[in-house]
Design an enzyme around this catalytic site. Structure first.
Site, mmCIF file in Angstrom:
data_model
loop_
_atom_site.group_PDB
_atom_site.id
_atom_site.type_symbol
_atom_site.label_atom_id
_atom_site.label_comp_id
_atom_site.label_asym_id
_atom_site.label_seq_id
_atom_site.Cartn_x
_atom_site.Cartn_y
_atom_site.Cartn_z
ATOM 1 N N LEU A 192 0.657 -1.194 0.089
ATOM 2 C CA LEU A 192 -0.101 0.007 -0.016
ATOM 3 C C LEU A 192 0.648 1.232 0.123
ATOM 4 O O LEU A 192 1.891 1.102 0.421
ATOM 5 C CB LEU A 192 -0.790 0.034 1.394
ATOM 6 C CG LEU A 192 -1.951 -1.222 1.332
ATOM 7 C CD1 LEU A 192 -2.477 -1.154 2.788
ATOM 8 C CD2 LEU A 192 -3.005 -0.813 0.301
ATOM 9 N N SER A 193 0.432 2.389 -0.349
ATOM 10 C CA SER A 193 0.813 3.577 -0.239
ATOM 11 C C SER A 193 1.190 3.856 1.465
ATOM 12 O O SER A 193 0.445 3.562 2.008
ATOM 13 C CB SER A 193 -0.117 4.781 -0.791
ATOM 14 O OG SER A 193 0.606 6.156 -0.511
ATOM 15 N N GLY A 194 2.405 4.322 1.712
ATOM 16 C CA GLY A 194 2.869 4.435 2.884
ATOM 17 C C GLY A 194 3.300 3.164 3.677
ATOM 18 O O GLY A 194 3.486 3.526 4.787
ATOM 19 N N SER A 195 3.288 2.001 2.882
ATOM 20 C CA SER A 195 3.682 0.868 3.659
ATOM 21 C C SER A 195 5.154 0.877 3.865
ATOM 22 O O SER A 195 5.806 -0.122 4.663
ATOM 23 C CB SER A 195 3.267 -0.247 2.772
ATOM 24 O OG SER A 195 3.711 -0.230 1.588
ATOM 25 N N GLY A 196 6.042 1.833 3.122
ATOM 26 C CA GLY A 196 7.312 1.816 3.256
ATOM 27 C C GLY A 196 8.217 1.246 2.111
ATOM 28 O O GLY A 196 9.434 1.039 2.550
ATOM 29 N N LYS A 197 7.758 1.101 1.039
ATOM 30 C CA LYS A 197 8.445 0.495 0.082
ATOM 31 C C LYS A 197 9.887 1.464 -0.363
ATOM 32 O O LYS A 197 10.781 0.982 -0.648
ATOM 33 C CB LYS A 197 7.442 0.462 -1.377
ATOM 34 C CG LYS A 197 6.007 -0.455 -0.862
ATOM 35 C CD LYS A 197 5.372 -0.472 -2.424
ATOM 36 C CE LYS A 197 4.869 0.879 -2.878
ATOM 37 N NZ LYS A 197 3.910 1.570 -1.730
ATOM 38 N N SER A 198 9.424 2.692 -0.626
ATOM 39 C CA SER A 198 10.543 3.471 -0.805
ATOM 40 C C SER A 198 11.419 3.876 0.258
ATOM 41 O O SER A 198 12.594 3.696 -0.133
ATOM 42 C CB SER A 198 10.177 5.074 -1.236
ATOM 43 O OG SER A 198 9.003 5.017 -2.309
ATOM 44 N N SER B 15 1.782 -1.624 -7.218
ATOM 45 C CA SER B 15 1.445 -2.778 -7.936
ATOM 46 C C SER B 15 0.567 -3.629 -7.112
ATOM 47 O O SER B 15 0.653 -4.935 -6.995
ATOM 48 C CB SER B 15 2.632 -3.545 -8.235
ATOM 49 O OG SER B 15 3.480 -3.894 -7.274
HETATM 50 P P1 ADP Z 1 5.646 3.791 0.202
HETATM 51 O O1 ADP Z 1 6.778 4.014 -0.745
HETATM 52 O O2 ADP Z 1 5.171 2.427 0.478
HETATM 53 O O3 ADP Z 1 4.426 4.694 -0.280
HETATM 54 P P2 ADP Z 1 7.062 5.532 1.954
HETATM 55 O O4 ADP Z 1 8.460 4.742 2.234
HETATM 56 O O5 ADP Z 1 7.111 6.653 1.221
HETATM 57 O O6 ADP Z 1 5.984 4.346 1.444
HETATM 58 O O7 ADP Z 1 6.489 6.082 3.329
HETATM 59 C C1 ADP Z 1 6.354 5.277 4.491
HETATM 60 C C2 ADP Z 1 6.555 6.018 5.725
HETATM 61 O O8 ADP Z 1 6.431 5.327 7.027
HETATM 62 C C3 ADP Z 1 7.587 6.996 5.923
HETATM 63 O O9 ADP Z 1 7.399 8.491 6.219
HETATM 64 C C4 ADP Z 1 8.522 6.319 6.935
HETATM 65 O O10 ADP Z 1 9.395 7.150 7.583
HETATM 66 C C5 ADP Z 1 7.423 5.917 7.857
HETATM 67 N N1 ADP Z 1 7.979 4.743 8.489
HETATM 68 C C6 ADP Z 1 7.874 4.702 9.998
HETATM 69 N N2 ADP Z 1 8.378 3.470 10.505
HETATM 70 C C7 ADP Z 1 8.860 2.611 9.309
HETATM 71 C C8 ADP Z 1 9.614 1.409 9.444
HETATM 72 N N3 ADP Z 1 9.835 0.592 9.959
HETATM 73 N N4 ADP Z 1 9.664 1.198 7.678
HETATM 74 C C9 ADP Z 1 9.383 1.954 6.750
HETATM 75 N N5 ADP Z 1 8.791 3.064 6.837
HETATM 76 C C10 ADP Z 1 8.525 3.501 8.035
#
Ligand code: ADP
Length: 201
Positions: free
Chosen positions: A34-40, A107
């Protein structure tokens, strides 16, 4: 357009020789979630770690690709499929170049991920599922997109009014709600070592 007169040319400097040169097994780490799941975040931190270990990597990140290679594509079903297909083909070229490729795209559809898996050799495609619960992603809302989706400002938003099909047998599942960034990175590095994709460090 017919492709019948176009023949694949096998060059002498091939994938195995490039892999040996780089001392790594080229592969595609396909981050989905999901968006915000931490992929990037995780893909970026992992790339940094691999780079520091002396590995050769390339990170393909969602929005960036839409600025160039895929800037002619929108968000219709047809364009979304084409978006993933081109990313898959570009990733395949980078794998052929001997790199460890990290691709970070929501995806959401199993069939699209399956299509990319089918482009690569069996052990080359490594699905990395960011198994972070929706409520945690929404709480983070790093780009303010969930808020917009809830208010109806954005439509077809994955997890809200568009489906996310969870991987059924991802090679790696990572829960960023219960693990730190470093722990998630270590988990993936552990997998890469265990499968002898990397042997340094
Ligand atoms: P995506 O690429 O899936 O949309 P992002 O990486 O852009 O997600 O965003 C994930 C957010 O969650 C970031 O703001 C990041 O700092 C925060 N975060 C907090 N804890 C974690 C963790 N353990 N792993 C990854 N992201 C985390």
């Amino acid at each position: 357009m017919s492709n019948e007169n176009i023949v694949w040319h096998a060059h002498n400097v091939d994938k195995p020789s490039r892999a040996e040169h780089k001392q790594q097994k080229p592969c595609l780490l396909w981050f989905t979630g999901l968006s915000g799941s931490g992929k990037s975040t995780i893909a970026g931190a992992l790339e940094q770690k691999l780079f520091a270990m002396g590995h050769h990597t390339y990170l393909l990140d969602g929005d960036n690709v839409r600025h160039g290679l895929n800037k002619d594509l929108g968000f219709s079903d047809r364009d979304r499929v084409e978006n993933i297909r081109r990313i898959g083909e570009a990733s395949k070229l980078f794998v052929d170049a001997g790199l460890i490729v990290l691709s970070a795209f929501i995806s959401p559809f199993r069939a699209d991920r399956q299509m990319v898996r089918g482009l690569l050799e069996q052990s080359e495609f490594i699905e990395v599922f960011m198994d972070t619960p929706l409520d945690e992603c929404e709480r983070r809302d790093p780009k303010g997109l969930y808020k917009k989706a809830r208010s109806g400002e954005i439509r077809n938003f994955t997890g809200i009014d568009s489906v996310y099909e969870r991987p059924e047998d991802a090679e790696i599942s990572v829960n960023t709600a219960t693990h730190t960034v470093d722990e998630c990175v270590e988990q993936i590095v552990g997998y890469l070592k265990q499968h002898q994709i990397i042997t340094k460090g």
